[in-house]
Design a protein around this motif. Structure first.
Motif, PDB file in Angstrom:
ATOM      1  N   GLN A 180       0.834  -1.199   0.000  1.00 37.82           N
ATOM      2  CA  GLN A 180       0.000   0.000   0.000  1.00 37.82           C
ATOM      3  C   GLN A 180       0.872   1.255   0.000  1.00 37.82           C
ATOM      4  O   GLN A 180       2.015   1.229   0.432  1.00 37.82           O
ATOM      5  CB  GLN A 180      -0.915   0.013   1.227  1.00 37.82           C
ATOM      6  CG  GLN A 180      -1.869  -1.141   1.279  1.00 37.82           C
ATOM      7  CD  GLN A 180      -2.868  -1.118   0.143  1.00 37.82           C
ATOM      8  OE1 GLN A 180      -3.426  -0.081  -0.183  1.00 37.82           O
ATOM      9  NE2 GLN A 180      -3.074  -2.271  -0.473  1.00 37.82           N
ATOM     10  N   ASN A 181       0.306   2.361  -0.466  1.00 37.25           N
ATOM     11  CA  ASN A 181       1.038   3.630  -0.505  1.00 37.25           C
ATOM     12  C   ASN A 181       1.026   4.367   0.822  1.00 37.25           C
ATOM     13  O   ASN A 181       1.860   5.224   1.059  1.00 37.25           O
ATOM     14  CB  ASN A 181       0.464   4.547  -1.593  1.00 37.25           C
ATOM     15  CG  ASN A 181       0.825   4.061  -2.968  1.00 37.25           C
ATOM     16  OD1 ASN A 181       1.842   3.402  -3.156  1.00 37.25           O
ATOM     17  ND2 ASN A 181      -0.013   4.375  -3.940  1.00 37.25           N
TER      18      ASN A 181
ATOM     19  N   LYS B 164       1.600   0.763   5.985  1.00 39.51           N
ATOM     20  CA  LYS B 164       2.848   0.002   5.876  1.00 39.51           C
ATOM     21  C   LYS B 164       3.481  -0.197   7.246  1.00 39.51           C
ATOM     22  O   LYS B 164       3.883  -1.301   7.611  1.00 39.51           O
ATOM     23  CB  LYS B 164       3.855   0.741   4.989  1.00 39.51           C
ATOM     24  CG  LYS B 164       3.645   0.581   3.529  1.00 39.51           C
ATOM     25  CD  LYS B 164       4.771   1.292   2.783  1.00 39.51           C
ATOM     26  CE  LYS B 164       4.535   1.275   1.302  1.00 39.51           C
ATOM     27  NZ  LYS B 164       5.621   1.917   0.572  1.00 39.51           N
ATOM     28  N   GLN B 165       3.588   0.891   7.988  1.00 38.23           N
ATOM     29  CA  GLN B 165       4.238   0.848   9.292  1.00 38.23           C
ATOM     30  C   GLN B 165       3.559  -0.156  10.220  1.00 38.23           C
ATOM     31  O   GLN B 165       4.234  -1.015  10.798  1.00 38.23           O
ATOM     32  CB  GLN B 165       4.215   2.243   9.904  1.00 38.23           C
ATOM     33  CG  GLN B 165       4.836   2.330  11.276  1.00 38.23           C
ATOM     34  CD  GLN B 165       4.789   3.749  11.829  1.00 38.23           C
ATOM     35  OE1 GLN B 165       4.651   4.710  11.082  1.00 38.23           O
ATOM     36  NE2 GLN B 165       4.891   3.866  13.125  1.00 38.23           N
ATOM     37  N   HIS B 166       2.261  -0.079  10.335  1.00 40.43           N
ATOM     38  CA  HIS B 166       1.551  -0.979  11.244  1.00 40.43           C
ATOM     39  C   HIS B 166       1.534  -2.421  10.737  1.00 40.43           C
ATOM     40  O   HIS B 166       1.581  -3.360  11.536  1.00 40.43           O
ATOM     41  CB  HIS B 166       0.142  -0.445  11.499  1.00 40.43           C
ATOM     42  CG  HIS B 166       0.155   0.791  12.341  1.00 40.43           C
ATOM     43  ND1 HIS B 166       0.146   2.044  11.801  1.00 40.43           N
ATOM     44  CD2 HIS B 166       0.231   0.951  13.681  1.00 40.43           C
ATOM     45  CE1 HIS B 166       0.195   2.941  12.770  1.00 40.43           C
ATOM     46  NE2 HIS B 166       0.253   2.304  13.920  1.00 40.43           N
ATOM     47  N   SER B 167       1.512  -2.604   9.437  1.00 42.03           N
ATOM     48  CA  SER B 167       1.564  -3.960   8.873  1.00 42.03           C
ATOM     49  C   SER B 167       2.916  -4.611   9.152  1.00 42.03           C
ATOM     50  O   SER B 167       2.977  -5.792   9.493  1.00 42.03           O
ATOM     51  CB  SER B 167       1.325  -3.913   7.362  1.00 42.03           C
ATOM     52  OG  SER B 167       0.053  -3.408   7.082  1.00 42.03           O
ATOM     53  N   ILE B 168       3.983  -3.843   8.999  1.00 42.51           N
ATOM     54  CA  ILE B 168       5.323  -4.377   9.257  1.00 42.51           C
ATOM     55  C   ILE B 168       5.478  -4.724  10.728  1.00 42.51           C
ATOM     56  O   ILE B 168       5.993  -5.792  11.078  1.00 42.51           O
ATOM     57  CB  ILE B 168       6.412  -3.384   8.806  1.00 42.51           C
ATOM     58  CG1 ILE B 168       6.358  -3.180   7.300  1.00 42.51           C
ATOM     59  CG2 ILE B 168       7.792  -3.874   9.226  1.00 42.51           C
ATOM     60  CD1 ILE B 168       7.182  -2.004   6.808  1.00 42.51           C
TER      61      ILE B 168
ATOM     62  N   ASN C 165       9.959  -2.380   0.214  1.00 38.57           N
ATOM     63  CA  ASN C 165      10.036  -1.237   1.125  1.00 38.57           C
ATOM     64  C   ASN C 165      11.478  -0.867   1.448  1.00 38.57           C
ATOM     65  O   ASN C 165      11.776   0.295   1.697  1.00 38.57           O
ATOM     66  CB  ASN C 165       9.283  -1.533   2.426  1.00 38.57           C
ATOM     67  CG  ASN C 165       7.795  -1.572   2.228  1.00 38.57           C
ATOM     68  OD1 ASN C 165       7.243  -0.794   1.463  1.00 38.57           O
ATOM     69  ND2 ASN C 165       7.135  -2.483   2.898  1.00 38.57           N
ATOM     70  N   ILE C 166      12.362  -1.850   1.438  1.00 40.68           N
ATOM     71  CA  ILE C 166      13.779  -1.582   1.701  1.00 40.68           C
ATOM     72  C   ILE C 166      14.411  -0.853   0.529  1.00 40.68           C
ATOM     73  O   ILE C 166      15.204   0.072   0.712  1.00 40.68           O
ATOM     74  CB  ILE C 166      14.528  -2.904   2.003  1.00 40.68           C
ATOM     75  CG1 ILE C 166      14.015  -3.502   3.316  1.00 40.68           C
ATOM     76  CG2 ILE C 166      16.031  -2.681   2.048  1.00 40.68           C
ATOM     77  CD1 ILE C 166      14.450  -4.930   3.555  1.00 40.68           C
TER      78      ILE C 166
ATOM     79  N   LEU D  37      12.059  -0.809   9.979  1.00 39.04           N
ATOM     80  CA  LEU D  37      11.048  -1.798  10.345  1.00 39.04           C
ATOM     81  C   LEU D  37      11.059  -2.985   9.391  1.00 39.04           C
ATOM     82  O   LEU D  37      10.944  -4.145   9.824  1.00 39.04           O
ATOM     83  CB  LEU D  37       9.658  -1.155  10.359  1.00 39.04           C
ATOM     84  CG  LEU D  37       9.388  -0.120  11.447  1.00 39.04           C
ATOM     85  CD1 LEU D  37       8.011   0.501  11.254  1.00 39.04           C
ATOM     86  CD2 LEU D  37       9.516  -0.725  12.834  1.00 39.04           C
ATOM     87  N   SER D  38      11.213  -2.729   8.105  1.00 38.79           N
ATOM     88  CA  SER D  38      11.256  -3.807   7.104  1.00 38.79           C
ATOM     89  C   SER D  38      12.469  -4.699   7.318  1.00 38.79           C
ATOM     90  O   SER D  38      12.380  -5.929   7.187  1.00 38.79           O
ATOM     91  CB  SER D  38      11.268  -3.225   5.694  1.00 38.79           C
ATOM     92  OG  SER D  38      10.076  -2.527   5.444  1.00 38.79           O
ATOM     93  N   LEU D  39      13.597  -4.096   7.642  1.00 35.80           N
ATOM     94  CA  LEU D  39      14.806  -4.875   7.916  1.00 35.80           C
ATOM     95  C   LEU D  39      14.630  -5.717   9.184  1.00 35.80           C
ATOM     96  O   LEU D  39      15.066  -6.871   9.236  1.00 35.80           O
ATOM     97  CB  LEU D  39      16.022  -3.962   8.041  1.00 35.80           C
ATOM     98  CG  LEU D  39      16.526  -3.345   6.741  1.00 35.80           C
ATOM     99  CD1 LEU D  39      17.514  -2.215   7.025  1.00 35.80           C
ATOM    100  CD2 LEU D  39      17.164  -4.394   5.840  1.00 35.80           C
ATOM    101  N   GLN D  40      13.983  -5.160  10.196  1.00 38.37           N
ATOM    102  CA  GLN D  40      13.743  -5.909  11.426  1.00 38.37           C
ATOM    103  C   GLN D  40      12.813  -7.100  11.190  1.00 38.37           C
ATOM    104  O   GLN D  40      13.040  -8.182  11.719  1.00 38.37           O
ATOM    105  CB  GLN D  40      13.180  -4.984  12.516  1.00 38.37           C
ATOM    106  CG  GLN D  40      14.193  -4.022  13.087  1.00 38.37           C
ATOM    107  CD  GLN D  40      15.328  -4.739  13.786  1.00 38.37           C
ATOM    108  OE1 GLN D  40      15.130  -5.605  14.630  1.00 38.37           O
ATOM    109  NE2 GLN D  40      16.540  -4.403  13.401  1.00 38.37           N
TER     110      GLN D  40
END
Length: 175
Positions: free
Chosen positions: A14-15, A20-24, A57-58, A69-72
């Protein structure tokens, strides 16, 4: 759990930054809490899709917090799963190698990147020599002519070289 992971992976595309933040965060928490055995036995391709969408996202260098967050979340998958080698090599590796050339990389995003590189070596997903060569190939070239020096930003180059050196040090310490 399979449906939840599948839906979270779809939400990563999603844009909306908030979505994105909460999904990750949710995906990371889910994988750390329940591990990946439940998901792997039901659908081994699902974690590969999550790695693919996290990698997107990365590779988008615009938001360092989303990158962190994506890396974590990727780190959690690497830590708990052994069935993601193909997607890690296909999606995650190019994304993290491109990220290490970003002059804006710093703080938590850089620390998370270093942790991912260490985990790739420790879990033997990528060989030390292969990863070292890939990092070495990302080093920027030093300008030789006066014309090249005019368009070349020296501070940006130093920052990128410093970040790549930190990545090389991380994999050396892990190996």
């Amino acid at each position: 759990i399979t449906e939840i992971v599948s839906e979270l992976a779809a939400l990563l595309r999603q844009n909306s930054r908030s979505v994105k933040q909460h999904s990750i965060i949710c995906l990371d928490t889910l994988i750390q809490s329940y591990g990946t055995n439940t998901v792997e036995t039901q659908n081994s391709e699902l974690l590969g899709l999550a790695i693919r969408d996290l990698s997107l996202n990365i590779s988008d260098n615009s938001d360092l917090y989303i990158i962190h967050l994506s890396l974590q979340a990727s780190l959690a998958i690497l830590d708990k799963s052994s069935s993601c080698v193909g997607p890690v090599r296909e999606y995650l590796m190019p994304a993290v190698l491109e990220l290490c050339t970003s002059s804006s990389l710093q703080d938590k995003a850089l620390d998370s990147l270093l942790a991912v590189f260490r985990k790739l070596i420790v879990k033997e997903i990528v060989g030390f020599d292969e990863l070292l060569a890939a990092l070495h190939s990302k080093l920027p070239t030093v300008p030789k002519t006066a014309e090249e020096k005019e368009v070349h930003n020296e501070s940006t180059t130093k920052k990128v070289i410093g970040n790549i050196a930190k990545c090389m040090a991380a994999i050396t310490a892990a190996g």
